[in-house]
Write a protein that holds these residues in place. Sequence first.
Motif: not given
Length: 367
Positions: A62-91
Amino acid sequence: MLHKRKKLLPLVSFVMLVFLFSLFLFQDMAETYGSNGNKTGYEKLLNGKPIRYLIIGDSIGRSSGAETPQQTWFTMLEKKIKSTYGSSSKSDKIVQSGSTAFEGFFKFSISDISPNQDFVFIVFGENDRKYMSADQFMQQYEGLLRHVKKTFPRADIVTITESSLKNDQFAQVINVLSDHYHTTHIDMRPVFADSGQTEKQLTKDGIHPNSAGYQLYTDTIFRALEKNASANKQISKLPSPLDQDVDFSFKTVENPDVMDGFFKQGSYLQSEKKATSITYHFTGTMLGLQVLRSPDGGEITVFIDGKKTVELSTWWPFARERFIYVASSLSEGPHTVRFEVSGTRSGFNQSNQSVVRIAAIITKENP
């Protein structure tokens, strides 16, 4: 009349064309996360289609330890996927701080999760080593893997060895099972070790990554998914189990056989008086406990077949129902378990109480 019909024909044709185009457009717009037929998540990524993923894990899941919700590993992964492939994500998430593979397995088995999952991330190990042996962990972890695989046969399972896991036996269990089930296995330990940064720079407390640490999780996971997409990874079928005692379902037993000093309080049987107890009879090789963990939670001594087995704490910083691993690898056949109030409390418990609240025991469902 014939002249009118001739005039109507082009209009009817036009209306039909508009209808067919609208139907096609609606179907395209109605496409939901993870529901694109039999396509794998990797095929969807390559085509810029929406994906859906599930995380089953502990505090790092669940990304405990991240300073902000935007810096959780899964949120950053979603952004990376969106910028590379154009795919939106739902979790979807089945995550809990302090959780074990046993708790994740049980909660997954009773959860109503969307069947349209493209990826399932499994994040356990650091907590498990505190409560069970590596062999017992292997049974719980494989049981979870098989249940996930049966539920989502088209999803790629991503097994993550946590950066904080220093027990090599537990790490080896994840490695062996990942290889057997053809998961995408990501070992974050060497990633952290080779990063050129210290544990203090990458973690909040020596265990939980901070935002810089979770950035490493994101980058490593994304590279693995990108590599699989480029190779058009195919999802393997369910192999035979390594442990023959892992294909089972859970059962909860709410009513004890003997209750000495406990009383009913809402959904729980409750006591804080030392030496009061609850006794259950059960059959099978595994045992868990459904409790309410809370700021005033006390401690329990567990006796199985008359032998002291383990001591458990029901303290937690906020009230939360939990599913606690008690024992496995028991002999087949009938057993008796007694939960006795110890009268003591965790050092974290700053209240003046040490209350034990038990809802049920968890066992295997007999076939």
